[in-house]
Design a protein around this motif. Structure first.
Motif, short mmCIF file in Angstrom:
data_model
loop_
_atom_site.label_atom_id
_atom_site.label_comp_id
_atom_site.label_asym_id
_atom_site.label_seq_id
_atom_site.Cartn_x
_atom_site.Cartn_y
_atom_site.Cartn_z
N ARG A 100 0.73 -1.14 -0.07
CA ARG A 100 0.10 -0.09 -0.08
C ARG A 100 0.97 1.30 -0.05
N LEU A 141 -7.10 -1.57 -3.42
CA LEU A 141 -6.70 -2.72 -4.36
C LEU A 141 -5.71 -3.54 -3.68
N MET A 173 -6.34 -7.63 -3.15
CA MET A 173 -5.43 -8.74 -3.58
C MET A 173 -4.94 -9.54 -2.34
#
Length: 283
Positions: A140, A152, A156
């Motif tokens: 991140r 996102l 994931m």
């Protein structure tokens, strides 16, 4: 039919529409909150509203309603949807512009969306059995204290966990656990309860903050420091906190059993303390 709130209107969730030019859609210029509902009432709402305001301010957004007004909408949503136990999701975006540009051309009206989700977490099977966690690199950005909708990397990580038969991922940076993909990470060691201190490296968890306060009030020891992946594997207990799980024991990490492979006494006690707190203080 589920009822949502969008920019001053209550309408069926299926009928809500947001412009494709909304900056939340184009740039992830948006923040969110998830508040638990127990027995039809909001849990720890003041903490969630304070964090929402901090996150919004950090990305230059102004709340279109006061915290009290937002709480009133959430209570109305819970009533309209007959929500006894579950979650209220709130998302605030920069609003829709005339076109796609990194800088806005004019002062925009923010988009404010809220909707409910029924969820049974007080007596969930996972609370009795515990969950499995896998570790994965933290990919991140550096401002993780902002509750951004840019999820996102977390999505994931969740997929990696699911593929490994686990229910949560703990993200790792420089050998240390930062936090869960959607939770705050805790260990129980000889020191007592151990969790990472809040900073720009992690999100300040509302449930975690309330739970550590309850632990301290009950005479438990809490140490705020980073901990390594290796430490997790030799811990007496491990657990996570979040609005959607409350306090949830972790019984396996990367396939290794933690403790005796069952929810331990500290996590079990803290979960009950938090549920009692939630019922006592919900508004």
């Amino acid at each position: 039919m589920s009822i949502a709130y969008l920019n001053g209107q209550f309408l069926p969730l299926a009928d809500t529409r947001v412009s494709v030019l909304d900056r939340g859609f184009l740039f992830a210029e948006a923040v969110y909150e998830v508040t638990a509902v127990i027995e039809g009432r909001l849990v720890d709402s003041d903490s969630h509203m304070a964090r929402l305001e901090r996150s919004a301010t950090a990305i230059g957004l102004t709340l279109p309603l006061s915290s009290d007004a937002i709480e009133a909408v959430q209570k109305d949503l819970a009533r309209r949807n007959k929500l006894d136990e579950g979650l209220i999701y709130l998302q605030l975006t920069g609003g829709a512009d005339a076109g796609r540009d990194f800088l806005t051309s004019t002062a925009l009206q923010p988009t404010l969306l809220m909707f409910t989700q029924a969820k049974h977490f007080l007596d969930s099977p996972a609370a009795r059995t515990g969950i499995a966690v896998v570790t994965t690199p933290d990919q991140r950005w550096s401002r993780r204290d902002i509750k951004s909708v840019g999820l996102l990397a977390q999505a994931m990580a969740k997929r990696i966990a699911a593929e490994a038969g686990a229910q949560e991922a703990w993200m790792v940076e420089d050998g240390f656990i930062t936090e869960g993909a959607s939770s705050t990470a805790f260990l129980v060691t000889d020191e007592g309860i151990v969790t990472r201190p809040y900073s720009q490296a992690v999100l300040a968890g509302c449930t975690g903050a309330a739970l550590t306060a309850l632990a301290l009030e009950s005479g438990m020891s809490v140490t705020y420091r980073p901990f390594t992946v290796e430490e997790t594997l030799t811990a007496r207990e491990a657990f996570i906190t979040s609005a959607s799980t409350l306090c949830q024991a972790v019984v396996r990490i990367d396939g290794r059993q933690i403790g005796d492979g069952r929810p331990g006494p500290v996590a079990t006690r803290l979960r009950q303390l938090y549920i009692d707190f939630a019922r006592r203080t919900a508004s």
